[in-house]
Design a protein around this motif. Structure first.
Motif, mmCIF file in Angstrom:
data_model
loop_
_atom_site.group_PDB
_atom_site.id
_atom_site.type_symbol
_atom_site.label_atom_id
_atom_site.label_comp_id
_atom_site.label_asym_id
_atom_site.label_seq_id
_atom_site.Cartn_x
_atom_site.Cartn_y
_atom_site.Cartn_z
ATOM 1 N N ASP A 53 2.275 6.593 -7.101
ATOM 2 C CA ASP A 53 1.014 7.035 -7.700
ATOM 3 C C ASP A 53 1.244 8.293 -8.539
ATOM 4 O O ASP A 53 1.569 9.355 -7.994
ATOM 5 N N PRO A 54 1.113 8.221 -9.865
ATOM 6 C CA PRO A 54 1.376 9.386 -10.717
ATOM 7 C C PRO A 54 0.378 10.526 -10.522
ATOM 8 O O PRO A 54 0.650 11.655 -10.935
ATOM 9 N N SER A 55 -0.753 10.235 -9.879
ATOM 10 C CA SER A 55 -1.745 11.294 -9.660
ATOM 11 C C SER A 55 -1.422 12.156 -8.441
ATOM 12 O O SER A 55 -2.026 13.212 -8.245
ATOM 13 N N ARG A 56 -0.465 11.703 -7.629
ATOM 14 C CA ARG A 56 -0.064 12.475 -6.451
ATOM 15 C C ARG A 56 1.157 13.318 -6.797
ATOM 16 O O ARG A 56 2.030 12.896 -7.550
ATOM 17 N N SER A 57 1.248 14.483 -6.201
ATOM 18 C CA SER A 57 2.377 15.370 -6.479
ATOM 19 C C SER A 57 3.641 14.841 -5.817
ATOM 20 O O SER A 57 3.583 14.093 -4.826
ATOM 21 N N ALA A 58 4.781 15.252 -6.368
ATOM 22 C CA ALA A 58 6.061 14.853 -5.779
ATOM 23 C C ALA A 58 6.178 15.362 -4.353
ATOM 24 O O ALA A 58 6.655 14.650 -3.459
ATOM 25 N N ALA A 59 5.713 16.593 -4.116
ATOM 26 C CA ALA A 59 5.794 17.187 -2.771
ATOM 27 C C ALA A 59 5.001 16.358 -1.765
ATOM 28 O O ALA A 59 5.435 16.151 -0.620
ATOM 29 N N ASP A 60 3.837 15.884 -2.179
ATOM 30 C CA ASP A 60 2.998 15.064 -1.302
ATOM 31 C C ASP A 60 3.714 13.768 -0.939
ATOM 32 O O ASP A 60 3.750 13.354 0.229
ATOM 33 N N LYS A 61 4.311 13.125 -1.937
ATOM 34 C CA LYS A 61 5.004 11.859 -1.687
ATOM 35 C C LYS A 61 6.271 12.085 -0.859
ATOM 36 O O LYS A 61 6.638 11.244 -0.027
ATOM 37 N N GLN A 62 6.907 13.216 -1.053
ATOM 38 C CA GLN A 62 8.098 13.530 -0.253
ATOM 39 C C GLN A 62 7.742 13.769 1.207
ATOM 40 O O GLN A 62 8.525 13.449 2.113
ATOM 41 N N GLN A 63 6.549 14.307 1.459
ATOM 42 C CA GLN A 63 6.095 14.474 2.838
ATOM 43 C C GLN A 63 5.895 13.120 3.515
ATOM 44 O O GLN A 63 6.180 12.968 4.708
ATOM 45 N N ASP A 81 14.136 12.046 -4.259
ATOM 46 C CA ASP A 81 14.339 12.017 -5.706
ATOM 47 C C ASP A 81 13.616 10.825 -6.337
ATOM 48 O O ASP A 81 12.986 10.957 -7.394
ATOM 49 N N LEU A 82 13.679 9.678 -5.683
ATOM 50 C CA LEU A 82 13.038 8.482 -6.233
ATOM 51 C C LEU A 82 11.520 8.646 -6.347
ATOM 52 O O LEU A 82 10.922 8.272 -7.358
ATOM 53 N N VAL A 83 10.895 9.211 -5.312
ATOM 54 C CA VAL A 83 9.431 9.331 -5.363
ATOM 55 C C VAL A 83 8.980 10.420 -6.329
ATOM 56 O O VAL A 83 7.811 10.461 -6.720
ATOM 57 N N ALA A 84 9.907 11.289 -6.731
ATOM 58 C CA ALA A 84 9.560 12.334 -7.703
ATOM 59 C C ALA A 84 9.570 11.798 -9.136
ATOM 60 O O ALA A 84 9.078 12.467 -10.047
ATOM 61 N N HIS A 85 10.125 10.613 -9.323
ATOM 62 C CA HIS A 85 10.198 10.009 -10.656
ATOM 63 C C HIS A 85 8.963 9.169 -10.960
ATOM 64 O O HIS A 85 8.171 8.845 -10.077
ATOM 65 N N GLN A 86 8.845 8.801 -12.242
ATOM 66 C CA GLN A 86 7.785 7.906 -12.694
ATOM 67 C C GLN A 86 8.352 6.487 -12.804
ATOM 68 O O GLN A 86 9.532 6.299 -13.121
ATOM 69 N N TRP A 87 7.478 5.485 -12.558
ATOM 70 C CA TRP A 87 7.911 4.092 -12.570
ATOM 71 C C TRP A 87 6.964 3.237 -13.403
ATOM 72 O O TRP A 87 5.745 3.418 -13.339
ATOM 73 N N SER A 88 7.527 2.326 -14.172
ATOM 74 C CA SER A 88 6.716 1.450 -15.026
ATOM 75 C C SER A 88 5.833 0.529 -14.200
ATOM 76 O O SER A 88 4.711 0.203 -14.583
ATOM 77 N N ARG A 89 6.358 0.082 -13.051
ATOM 78 C CA ARG A 89 5.608 -0.744 -12.118
ATOM 79 C C ARG A 89 5.898 -0.266 -10.713
ATOM 80 O O ARG A 89 6.997 0.252 -10.434
ATOM 81 N N ILE A 90 4.946 -0.474 -9.819
ATOM 82 C CA ILE A 90 5.146 0.050 -8.462
ATOM 83 C C ILE A 90 6.349 -0.593 -7.773
ATOM 84 O O ILE A 90 7.041 0.055 -6.989
ATOM 85 N N ALA A 91 6.623 -1.873 -8.065
ATOM 86 C CA ALA A 91 7.729 -2.566 -7.394
ATOM 87 C C ALA A 91 9.095 -2.035 -7.806
ATOM 88 O O ALA A 91 10.095 -2.283 -7.120
ATOM 89 N N THR A 147 0.840 -1.204 0.000
ATOM 90 C CA THR A 147 0.000 0.000 0.000
ATOM 91 C C THR A 147 0.872 1.249 0.000
ATOM 92 O O THR A 147 0.612 2.210 -0.743
ATOM 93 N N LEU A 148 1.907 1.228 0.822
ATOM 94 C CA LEU A 148 2.849 2.357 0.857
ATOM 95 C C LEU A 148 3.561 2.483 -0.479
ATOM 96 O O LEU A 148 3.713 3.597 -1.010
ATOM 97 N N GLU A 149 4.000 1.373 -1.016
ATOM 98 C CA GLU A 149 4.708 1.391 -2.298
ATOM 99 C C GLU A 149 3.822 1.970 -3.400
ATOM 100 O O GLU A 149 4.271 2.762 -4.228
ATOM 101 N N ARG A 150 2.554 1.612 -3.359
ATOM 102 C CA ARG A 150 1.597 2.134 -4.350
ATOM 103 C C ARG A 150 1.412 3.641 -4.184
ATOM 104 O O ARG A 150 1.367 4.382 -5.166
#
Length: 275
Positions: A54-64, A84-94, A47-50
């Motif tokens: 999540d591309p619909s969430r902002s980088a700032a939100d994920k960084q928080q 930096d990692l959470v600000a990027h896009q990923w092909s799969r959540i894993a 759930t955390l990894e997802r």
């Protein structure tokens, strides 16, 4: 396999932080340990990894979210890397956990550089891999995803207790069985060998023979493959009497099997087909 988006994100972050990890010297071990702990957290909490991919969430939100998890205790470089990692896009959540693992191994390699043990660690990991090849039951237990992680770790500790290997080597090996990450233990160990060899701009060539090679044979193979690959070559010699004769040479995903056992297997298959 990772998608192009994940590969690009992984490479961009690794390239960006390589100079800072190198400059950390012996303190890079703390970053490596913290990043690997985060890998374990993501593997245990999809759930955390997802949420962090999540591309619909902002980088700032994920960084928080990262800041809430790490608090004030983590090394600032660990925080920057995960931001930096959470600000990027990923092909799969894993794939974000895979990237964090990559950076943890990078940090460990830079720590080994600072201690002057990088080649030693690569060689000792190769020794672990070679020693266990003839122990299928042990390999099964070290790779058993249904077994308890503590049992796998204790088994490996019992095998390594009298080997006098560097603590860095031992910890990397223990990590490989504690959190299997969907891989077999020997595959992860070989991946680590390749990563350390790549870090040193070398190639680890594993040569399997029925009896120990002479120094002359080892030097000749080292010279041939050094010229072929255009890089310094480190020979990992494996003795396996079951191959009967000849040799098997492997580096990375490339394997050339000229052993007598394999030739006999091919011969039996052809005879069966012809009959």
């Amino acid at each position: 396999m990772r998608g192009e988006t994940s590969l690009a994100s992984d490479k961009e972050t690794r390239d960006k932080y390589a100079p800072r990890l190198k400059s950390k010297g012996e303190d890079a071990l703390r970053v490596a340990t913290e990043l690997y702990a985060f890998v374990n957290l993501l593997d245990a909490n999809k759930t955390l990894e997802r949420a962090l991919t999540d591309p619909s969430r902002s980088a700032a939100d994920k960084q928080q979210v990262i800041d809430l998890i790490l608090g004030q205790e983590a090394d600032p470089l660990t925080v920057d890397i995960l931001h930096d990692l959470v600000a990027h896009q990923w092909s799969r959540i894993a794939h974000i956990a895979n990237a964090a693992e990559d950076l943890s191994v990078d940090a460990t390699a830079y720590y080994a550089d600072a201690l002057g043990i990088t080649n030693q660690v690569a060689g000792e990991l190769a020794e672990i891999h070679s020693a266990l090849l003839g122990m299928p039951l042990v390999l099964f237990r070290l790779s058993d995803e249904y077994g308890r992680p503590e049992a796998r770790v204790n088994l490996l500790k019992s095998l390594l207790d009298e080997q006098d290997m560097h603590p860095v080597t031992e910890q990397l090996a223990l990590n490989a069985t504690q959190d299997l990450r969907g891989r077999r233990f020997p595959d992860t160990v070989m991946w680590l060998v390749d990563r350390f060899s790549e870090h040193m701009d070398q190639v680890m060539v594993t040569v399997t023979t029925a009896v120990p090679m002479s120094d002359e044979q080892s030097s000749r193979i080292q010279d041939v493959y050094g010229r072929k690959l255009g890089k310094p070559v480190h020979i990992n010699s494996v003795v396996d009497p079951s191959v009967l004769g000849g040799m098997k040479v492997q580096y990375g995903s490339v394997s050339t099997d000229g052993t007598v056992a394999t030739q006999l297997k091919h011969l039996r298959r052809r005879m069966t087909t012809a009959g």
